[in-house]
Design a protein around this motif. Structure first.
Motif, PDB file in Angstrom:
ATOM      1  N   ALA A 174      29.498  13.035  43.445  1.00  0.00           N
ATOM      2  CA  ALA A 174      29.984  11.666  43.576  1.00  0.00           C
ATOM      3  C   ALA A 174      29.319  10.944  44.742  1.00  0.00           C
ATOM      4  O   ALA A 174      29.011   9.750  44.659  1.00  0.00           O
ATOM      5  CB  ALA A 174      31.503  11.664  43.750  1.00  0.00           C
TER       6      ALA A 174
ATOM      7  N   ASN B 296      26.016   9.694  43.827  1.00  0.00           N
ATOM      8  CA  ASN B 296      26.097   8.528  42.950  1.00  0.00           C
ATOM      9  C   ASN B 296      26.139   7.228  43.739  1.00  0.00           C
ATOM     10  O   ASN B 296      25.515   6.231  43.341  1.00  0.00           O
ATOM     11  CB  ASN B 296      27.327   8.659  42.050  1.00  0.00           C
ATOM     12  CG  ASN B 296      27.464   7.516  41.062  1.00  0.00           C
ATOM     13  OD1 ASN B 296      27.790   6.401  41.436  1.00  0.00           O
ATOM     14  ND2 ASN B 296      27.241   7.829  39.790  1.00  0.00           N
TER      15      ASN B 296
ATOM     16  N   TYR C  24      31.732  10.383  37.862  1.00  0.00           N
ATOM     17  CA  TYR C  24      32.041   9.842  39.188  1.00  0.00           C
ATOM     18  C   TYR C  24      33.501   9.420  39.292  1.00  0.00           C
ATOM     19  O   TYR C  24      34.181   9.735  40.274  1.00  0.00           O
ATOM     20  CB  TYR C  24      31.129   8.650  39.488  1.00  0.00           C
ATOM     21  CG  TYR C  24      31.537   7.915  40.748  1.00  0.00           C
ATOM     22  CD1 TYR C  24      31.140   8.375  41.993  1.00  0.00           C
ATOM     23  CD2 TYR C  24      32.345   6.787  40.692  1.00  0.00           C
ATOM     24  CE1 TYR C  24      31.522   7.726  43.150  1.00  0.00           C
ATOM     25  CE2 TYR C  24      32.738   6.126  41.845  1.00  0.00           C
ATOM     26  CZ  TYR C  24      32.323   6.601  43.070  1.00  0.00           C
ATOM     27  OH  TYR C  24      32.715   5.957  44.212  1.00  0.00           O
TER      28      TYR C  24
END
Length: 689
Positions: A414, A417, A234
């Protein structure tokens, strides 16, 4: 009532101040007379910036341009096509194309150049950061501050030192604060900080152990994301969160995305170079055609002049065919041919000037460029499957779009996440110090000797503290993060569909280029036949006219001469179109720079970077393989395009796809490979320029 009266006075003062500010200025008188040399009757005017940059010598020292009426004999510069291409690459730091000439004059900042990739790599602004700026998020940061102050306050109590109980106690305080901090963010999102705070207090407050004292706190803190924003993958994609605007930058500011953006800028630069090389080759063949046009018009002019002289001589002696109307027609035809020569020479000068600009050469250096290479004459044979595979693996547009898709794929990871609650582990440990002085020895015994030095008591580590825990936060519904994820998913879907559409368009472009090559080759063969036939027509009509055969008129001779010139021009035009179509195929195939011997490479590193690279190479050479280590995110770059694709599997009856690196290229074949009609001569070879 007292409060309302104060409000009225304040309003009155504000109104008076505003009226004074709006009042016209009073006239001012000066002693003596002035010429008012500093008076201006306009607020703005046209001005020029004082830029200290000399004009290029190629512009200052260039000669006047060539014109049609010039009678001078300039040196002929026999230039090959490869030399022209390499001159263009060498001279043009600003990438010149035929389409951006006006753009260069109007908005030069948008024109591609050799500096664009470096500008992208060194970008630091939001949305256009380079790799170095993205890596700076993980650099250690040091901050420090020193403040001193003094404060006197009256306490609402009787002074214990006063002679009588009527006086108040005035508290005097001298303060000082020195803070320093060293913090760093790790690739996994963890943040560590080492803080050191020193506070000084000098006061007359009673019942204190020391009237002046130092308090010292050294603290180590660590914060580690455990859910949203956690992990190396990330943080390399989205970059660690920052304060201010950096907290709402989305998931496209990390090192991995910055590296992809740099590769996209390289593709843009390479595409601009390909366009420039394509324009150079097209102008080269257009200049070749302009010379051929001039040669054909010159030959027609000489032919018409010879015919006019013959008719004029016959008219002077009263021979057959030498009447006034024939002489006037021959004269008119000659002057028309001479005008064509002047126009074709002007075409040479105009094309040569455009060619010089494309090569980055001055307007006139005492030479005139003439192409030294002949166009390709043999048949160009390209296999459809291998050509299409080359285009699908080498085209810059597809490479750029695939980089966009990879960027969106990483951004989607990302974004997934952060569609989670924020759960952070926090922990810290600190040492506390206290003393009458900042530095000095300490000893056990009385408190005055034990706390005589702040750093001494800190080193004894007898006063410490720690804390640990979890921090949890989450937006109810995750509306913003889910919208971001959905938006990136839609962008990814669109990018994939666009890639499919691009591949379809490229296949149509390849088909169009192959069709252009075929029709140009066939028309060149046909126009060669017409050229040979027109030459025979001129010979036959001229011989019949000179022999006085009935129905052999001067008009037929002049028409035959004009038709011969037109046939020659059409032949060379089709031949030039044939070579331009081959160049276009190489451009659409993605092999144009390779055919011209052009390779793009990074500039050499400086000495310090080279030494660092050698040091790292030695370290890697003696290191032990660590197969258990992984890269996050996974490797997404390859040094070369895929050598083959599965699109045409089975097209070769179970065999592998023909490698794109070795397709059948230009296979020379006879200009005419079918039997000619009876009485038609075999075409001769193409004339040399």
């Amino acid at each position: 009532m007292r409060w309302r009266r104060s409000i009225r006075w304040i309003n009155a003062l504000l109104i008076s101040a505003s009226l004074v500010g709006c009042r016209n200025s009073k006239p001012v008188s000066y002693l003596g007379e002035a010429d008012l040399q500093h008076y201006r009757d306009k607020t703005t005017a046209i001005e020029y910036s004082n830029v200290e940059q000399p004009t290029s010598e190629d512009v200052v020292n260039t000669l006047r341009p060539h014109t049609v009426r010039d009678r001078g004999r300039d040196e002929v510069w026999e230039m090959s096509l490869m030399h022209a291409v390499h001159l263009a690459v060498q001279n043009n730091k600003i990438i010149r194309t035929r389409a951006n000439n006006q753009v260069l004059l109007q908005t030069p900042g948008t024109v591609p150049s050799v500096y664009d990739t470096a500008l992208r790599e060194t970008g630091y602004l939001f949305g256009s950061r380079g790799v170095e700026a993205a890596l700076a998020d993980f650099d250690a940061t040091f901050t420090t501050a020193l403040t001193v102050g003094k404060n006197n306050t009256v306490s609402n109590s009787l002074s214990p030192f006063a002679a009588s109980p009527t006086g108040g106690f005035v508290l005097d305080q001298d303060t000082g604060a020195f803070t320093s901090s060293l913090g760093k963010t790790f690739a996994n999102g963890g943040q560590v900080s080492l803080n050191n705070n020193i506070n000084y207090l000098g006061t007359n407050q009673p019942s204190l152990m020391f009237p002046s004292s130092y308090t010292n706190i050294s603290q180590l803190t660590y914060v580690q994301p455990l859910w949203a924003g956690a992990g190396v993958e990330y943080n390399r994609i989205a970059a660690p969160p920052r304060n201010g605007l950096g907290g709402v930058t989305g998931v496209s500011q990390g090192v991995a995305i910055a590296r992809i953006n740099t590769d996209i800028s390289i593709a843009d630069f390479e595409n601009a170079v390909i366009t420039m090389v394509k324009d150079v080759e097209d102008l080269y063949w257009e200049l070749y055609l302009a010379y051929r046009q001039f040669d054909a018009d010159s030959a027609q002019r000489e032919s018409t002049l010879r015919t006019w002289r013959e008719v004029k001589a016959k008219m002077d002696v009263g021979a057959t065919g030498g009447n006034a109307s024939n002489e006037a027609q021959a004269r008119e035809t000659y002057f028309d041919a001479r005008a064509n020569v002047e126009n074709s020479w002007a075409g040479i000068l105009s094309t040569e000037n455009a060619f010089r600009k494309q090569l980055g050469l001055p307007v006139n250096d005492g030479k005139i460029i003439r192409p030294a290479d002949n166009p390709v004459e043999g048949e160009f044979v390209a296999q459809w499957e291998s050509t299409l595979i080359d285009a699908l693996t080498r085209r810059l547009e597809l490479r750029k779009q695939k980089w966009q898709i990879k960027s969106l794929e990483l951004q989607r990871k990302a974004a997934e996440n952060v569609v989670n609650p924020s759960l952070n582990f926090v922990g810290g440990y600190q040492l506390n110090g206290f003393g009458n002085d900042l530095f000095g020895p300490t000893s056990s015994g009385s408190p005055q000797s034990l706390y005589s030095s702040a750093y001494g008591s800190l080193a004894a580590a007898s006063q410490s503290g720690w804390n640990t825990g979890l921090q949890f936060s989450m937006p109810i519904g995750f509306r913003a993060t889910r919208s971001q994820l959905r938006n990136i998913e839609l962008q990814l879907i669109k990018a994939r569909v666009a890639l499919t559409a691009q591949e379809l368009d490229i296949s149509h472009e390849i088909a169009d280029s192959l069709q252009k090559i075929d029709v140009a080759y066939m028309t060149a063969r046909t126009y060669l036949d017409r050229k040979i036939a027109s030459e025979r027509r001129v010979q036959a009509t001229t011989a019949e006219y000179e022999a006085g055969i009935q129905n052999a008129t001067l008009d037929l001779v002049l028409r035959a001469q004009a038709s011969n010139a037109a046939a020659e021009i059409l032949y060379y035009t089709s031949l030039v179109n044939y070579n331009k179509a081959i160049t276009e195929l190489h451009q659409r195939r993605g092999t144009l720079l390779e055919n011209d011997g052009i390779q793009l490479s990074e500039g050499e590193w400086n000495a310090a970077a080279q030494q660092e690279a050698v040091r790292r190479a030695w370290a890697r050479s003696f290191a032990c393989p660590a197969n258990h280590l992984t890269t996050e995110p996974d490797e997404f770059a390859s040094p070369m395009a895929y050598p083959k694709t599965d699109i045409f599997q089975g097209a070769y009856e179970g065999q592998d796809v023909v490698p794109a690196a070795a397709p059948p290229e230009a296979t020379p074949r006879p200009v005419h490979d079918e039997p000619l009609p009876d009485g038609v001569a075999t075409p001769k070879s193409y004339d040399e320029p």
